[in-house]
Design an enzyme around this catalytic site. Structure first.
Site, PDB file in Angstrom:
ATOM      1  CB  ALA A 140      -0.935  -0.002   1.211  1.00 28.68           C
ATOM      2  CB  CYS A 152      15.653  -1.808   0.240  1.00 27.87           C
ATOM      3  SG  CYS A 152      13.949  -1.363   0.118  1.00 27.87           S
TER       4      CYS A 152
HETATM    5  N1  PMP Z   1       9.271  -5.276  -4.319  1.00 31.08           N
HETATM    6  C1  PMP Z   1       9.538  -4.137  -4.960  1.00 31.08           C
HETATM    7  C2  PMP Z   1       9.667  -4.141  -6.464  1.00 31.08           C
HETATM    8  C3  PMP Z   1       9.692  -2.953  -4.245  1.00 31.08           C
HETATM    9  O1  PMP Z   1       9.979  -1.815  -4.889  1.00 31.08           O
HETATM   10  C4  PMP Z   1       9.559  -2.975  -2.824  1.00 31.08           C
HETATM   11  C5  PMP Z   1       9.699  -1.719  -1.997  1.00 31.08           C
HETATM   12  N2  PMP Z   1      10.892  -1.013  -2.189  1.00 31.08           N
HETATM   13  C6  PMP Z   1       9.282  -4.197  -2.203  1.00 31.08           C
HETATM   14  C7  PMP Z   1       9.136  -5.322  -2.983  1.00 31.08           C
HETATM   15  C8  PMP Z   1       9.141  -4.306  -0.713  1.00 31.08           C
HETATM   16  O2  PMP Z   1       7.920  -3.763  -0.298  1.00 31.08           O
HETATM   17  P1  PMP Z   1       7.541  -3.557   1.237  1.00 31.08           P
HETATM   18  O3  PMP Z   1       8.203  -2.290   1.654  1.00 31.08           O
HETATM   19  O4  PMP Z   1       6.057  -3.460   1.265  1.00 31.08           O
HETATM   20  O5  PMP Z   1       8.015  -4.760   1.983  1.00 31.08           O
END
Ligand code: PMP
Length: 382
Positions: free
Chosen positions: A198, A321
């Protein structure tokens, strides 16, 4: 501040806050409780689930709420692999998947699972011939993102899903960057399982979902009675209501995508005109409307981000990340980009709040800051 980091996360839409606040203050009972307040919470959960299903083109029973896309990705891969027949235990991952998802791939490989990666071309698009050749009768699962978070490149998930199904495998799609930015319909997308989050489309953080096609076998990874036994744990009702509200607030996705793509193109063309050393990665490929991944000559991303910071512009050196580390992006590396060029790359990601004034400001203020540095860079080149 001008926020150009929408692929990392987005601000909450006002409609999302308005939907969540009364739930947080007034609908706090456990959805599994038999008393009146519990039953009211259960009704709200069913309502939000129905909204999510309607807006994403699936059945309410096909929605499994999770804590976000990372968990949805793990549930899909581990759960579908565990549900696959014993003679099918090979897993294929896209080579430019999200960093967290590739950690899972490496963990599976370390545990003895045969893992292979679908390569990409130098322009960031999937190597279709290589993908087709890798999908054999021993493959349990193919896991491929719908759109890349760093370059914005769209992946041909429907084609790959068709090949996976023809080989008897199941198809998981990480649509975290796609949903909210492009029109999406689970019923016709071809995938068996789809992850979403979300906070990428103006909803709250810590809530997402795995859409799982009815009848596809999946072994739960968190045991409990909730989510039809597929994901245990008391549901995050405010988050779920926020997710549903965020989808509802998206409005006309096609019109918004057109507006944002025009701004992105204006930004890229303007920077390329003002600073001829600007190189935009994947510019010719089909991309998400708001993503721009580029480098200014060989100027390091630290230097560029520092200048942007001075201008009060929030951008990123790649995926949130993995930024902060000094390793070159695995996405650009998989495209064959050199370490120096990867470490010179920055990402702008435009979104719902981005205006033409934001883009004009950047086009006016950034080139004069970078031009002298590019000259120095050129003079010091060997
Ligand atoms: N997959 C992709 C392609 C993303 O860009 C991200 C968020 N950077 C995630 C997974 C991880 O999502 P979440 O922060 O909801 O764990």
């Amino acid at each position: 501040m001008i926020y150009l980091d929408h692929n990392a996360t987005t601000p909450l839409a006002p409609a999302v806050i308005a939907a969540m606040l009364p739930v947080m203050s007034g609908v706090w009972a456990n959805t599994s409780s038999q008393h009146g307040p519990g039953q009211e919470a259960k009704r709200r959960l069913a309502g939000a689930r129905a909204t999510v299903a309607r807006l994403l083109g699936c059945k309410p029973a096909e929605v499994i709420f999770t804590s976000g896309a990372t968990e949805a990705n793990h549930l899909a891969v581990r759960g579908l692999l565990a549900g696959a027949p014993a003679n099918r235990q090979r897993v294929l991952f896209g080579s430019v998947e999200h960093a967290g998802h590739l950690r899972l791939a490496r963990a599976l490989a370390a545990a003895g699972v045969q893992v292979d990666y679908l390569p990409v071309h130098p322009d960031g698009t999937l190597d279709l011939a290589a993908a087709q050749a890798l999908i054999g009768p021993d493959v349990a699962l193919v896991s491929l993102m719908a759109a890349n978070n760093e370059t914005g490149v769209l992946m041909p998930v429907a084609d790959v899903a068709a090949w996976a199904h023809a080989a008897g495998a199941v198809m998981h799609v990480d649509a975290t960057q796609f949903i909210g930015k492009q029109v999406f319909d689970f019923a016709t997308c071809g995938a068996d399982a789809v992850s979403l989050s979300a906070h990428k489309f103006q909803g709250p953080k810590g809530i997402g979902a795995l859409l799982l096609r009815q009848g596809v076998p999946l072994l739960p990874q968190t045991l409990g009675s909730q989510e039809r036994g597929r994901r245990g744990g008391t549901e995050n009702l405010p988050g779920i209501v926020g997710l549903a509200a965020a989808l509802e607030a998206l409005g006309d996705i096609t019109a918004q995508a057109k507006r944002i793509a025009a701004l992105r193109d204006r930004l890229e063309r303007g920077l390329q005109a003002a600073l001829p050393d600007t190189h935009v990665w994947c510019q010719g490929a089909a991309r998400l409307p708001g993503t721009s991944c580029l480098r200014f000559g060989q100027l390091s991303q630290e230097v560029v981000l520092q200048r942007l910071d001075r201008l009060q512009v929030a951008a990123s050196s790649g995926a949130a990340c993995s930024s902060g580390g000094s390793a070159p992006s695995h996405v650009l590396t998989a495209m064959g980009v050199s370490a120096d060029e990867a470490l010179a790359t920055v990402r702008f990601s435009l979104g719902a709040g981005t205006t033409v004034e934001d883009v004009n400001y950047l086009l006016r203020e950034l080139p004069p800051l970078l031009a002298p540095l590019l000259c120095e860079d050129l003079l010091s080149a060997p």
